[in-house]
Scaffold this motif. Structure first.
Motif, PDB file in Angstrom:
ATOM      1  N   LEU A   2      36.523  47.970  36.216  1.00 18.93           N
ATOM      2  CA  LEU A   2      35.324  47.564  35.503  1.00 18.93           C
ATOM      3  C   LEU A   2      35.490  46.185  34.866  1.00 18.93           C
ATOM      4  O   LEU A   2      34.558  45.392  34.835  1.00 18.93           O
ATOM      5  CB  LEU A   2      34.974  48.590  34.420  1.00 18.93           C
ATOM      6  CG  LEU A   2      34.348  49.894  34.912  1.00 18.93           C
ATOM      7  CD1 LEU A   2      34.177  50.874  33.749  1.00 18.93           C
ATOM      8  CD2 LEU A   2      33.026  49.629  35.584  1.00 18.93           C
ATOM      9  N   ALA A   3      36.691  45.882  34.385  1.00 18.42           N
ATOM     10  CA  ALA A   3      36.949  44.567  33.778  1.00 18.42           C
ATOM     11  C   ALA A   3      36.922  43.458  34.824  1.00 18.42           C
ATOM     12  O   ALA A   3      36.470  42.347  34.550  1.00 18.42           O
ATOM     13  CB  ALA A   3      38.286  44.577  33.060  1.00 18.42           C
ATOM     14  N   LEU A   4      37.386  43.743  36.031  1.00 20.87           N
ATOM     15  CA  LEU A   4      37.427  42.730  37.086  1.00 20.87           C
ATOM     16  C   LEU A   4      36.047  42.494  37.702  1.00 20.87           C
ATOM     17  O   LEU A   4      35.707  41.360  38.041  1.00 20.87           O
ATOM     18  CB  LEU A   4      38.416  43.135  38.181  1.00 20.87           C
ATOM     19  CG  LEU A   4      39.896  43.072  37.788  1.00 20.87           C
ATOM     20  CD1 LEU A   4      40.751  43.586  38.942  1.00 20.87           C
ATOM     21  CD2 LEU A   4      40.289  41.657  37.437  1.00 20.87           C
ATOM     22  N   TRP A   5      35.241  43.530  37.882  1.00 23.09           N
ATOM     23  CA  TRP A   5      33.992  43.397  38.600  1.00 23.09           C
ATOM     24  C   TRP A   5      32.751  43.317  37.702  1.00 23.09           C
ATOM     25  O   TRP A   5      31.649  43.129  38.183  1.00 23.09           O
ATOM     26  CB  TRP A   5      33.812  44.536  39.591  1.00 23.09           C
ATOM     27  CG  TRP A   5      34.714  44.373  40.773  1.00 23.09           C
ATOM     28  CD1 TRP A   5      34.775  43.297  41.581  1.00 23.09           C
ATOM     29  CD2 TRP A   5      35.655  45.310  41.256  1.00 23.09           C
ATOM     30  NE1 TRP A   5      35.704  43.514  42.554  1.00 23.09           N
ATOM     31  CE2 TRP A   5      36.273  44.747  42.389  1.00 23.09           C
ATOM     32  CE3 TRP A   5      36.070  46.586  40.874  1.00 23.09           C
ATOM     33  CZ2 TRP A   5      37.249  45.392  43.109  1.00 23.09           C
ATOM     34  CZ3 TRP A   5      37.037  47.240  41.588  1.00 23.09           C
ATOM     35  CH2 TRP A   5      37.609  46.627  42.695  1.00 23.09           C
ATOM     36  N   ALA A   6      32.908  43.521  36.442  1.00 26.66           N
ATOM     37  CA  ALA A   6      31.710  43.530  35.569  1.00 26.66           C
ATOM     38  C   ALA A   6      31.454  42.182  34.956  1.00 26.66           C
ATOM     39  O   ALA A   6      32.159  41.279  34.886  1.00 26.66           O
ATOM     40  CB  ALA A   6      31.877  44.550  34.460  1.00 26.66           C
TER      41      ALA A   6
ATOM     42  N   ALA B 233      39.204  51.396  34.201  1.00 30.41           N
ATOM     43  CA  ALA B 233      38.976  50.342  33.208  1.00 30.41           C
ATOM     44  C   ALA B 233      39.315  48.965  33.783  1.00 30.41           C
ATOM     45  O   ALA B 233      38.600  47.979  33.540  1.00 30.41           O
ATOM     46  CB  ALA B 233      39.803  50.620  31.959  1.00 30.41           C
ATOM     47  N   VAL B 234      40.395  48.855  34.547  1.00 30.64           N
ATOM     48  CA  VAL B 234      40.772  47.580  35.152  1.00 30.64           C
ATOM     49  C   VAL B 234      39.717  47.161  36.179  1.00 30.64           C
ATOM     50  O   VAL B 234      39.324  45.983  36.235  1.00 30.64           O
ATOM     51  CB  VAL B 234      42.174  47.686  35.802  1.00 30.64           C
ATOM     52  CG1 VAL B 234      42.466  46.504  36.697  1.00 30.64           C
ATOM     53  CG2 VAL B 234      43.238  47.818  34.728  1.00 30.64           C
TER      54      VAL B 234
END
Length: 99
Positions: A95-99, A92-93
């Motif tokens: 995905l939050a950083l790279w999305a 989840a972290v």
């Protein structure tokens, strides 16, 4: 033929007698059944405790054995759950950083 080696610091004592150890059978995982299990005897002085006192106690009942197995299974599942949650948080972290 193996050559016997003599060491300077060898005093001749036996740390662990491996005389009763045999290879497991190829087709029978529990062994070949040719050798009988050596019973543990009391010390030569005739008194004292047997060699393996934890094996002389009462055997566990079926219900106690089941509770121990379920407790071990619960502990393993709890550890697996922590790893799965940690992996989920890491994903989840990312995905939050790279999305």
């Amino acid at each position: 033929m193996a050559r016997r080696r003599d060491y300077d610091d060898d005093d001749g004592r036996t740390v662990a007698d491996m005389g009763d150890v045999s290879r497991p059978g190829l087709f029978a995982p529990g062994g070949t059944g040719r050798r009988t299990r050596r019973e543990f005897q009391r010390p030569p002085d005739g008194g004292g405790q047997p060699d393996r006192p934890w094996e002389t106690g009462d055997a566990l009942t079926g219900q106690e054995r089941r509770w121990y197995a379920l407790g071990a299974l619960g502990a393993a599942l709890l550890i697996a759950l922590v790893f799965i949650l940690g992996l989920g948080i890491a994903i989840a972290v990312m995905l939050a950083l790279w999305a």
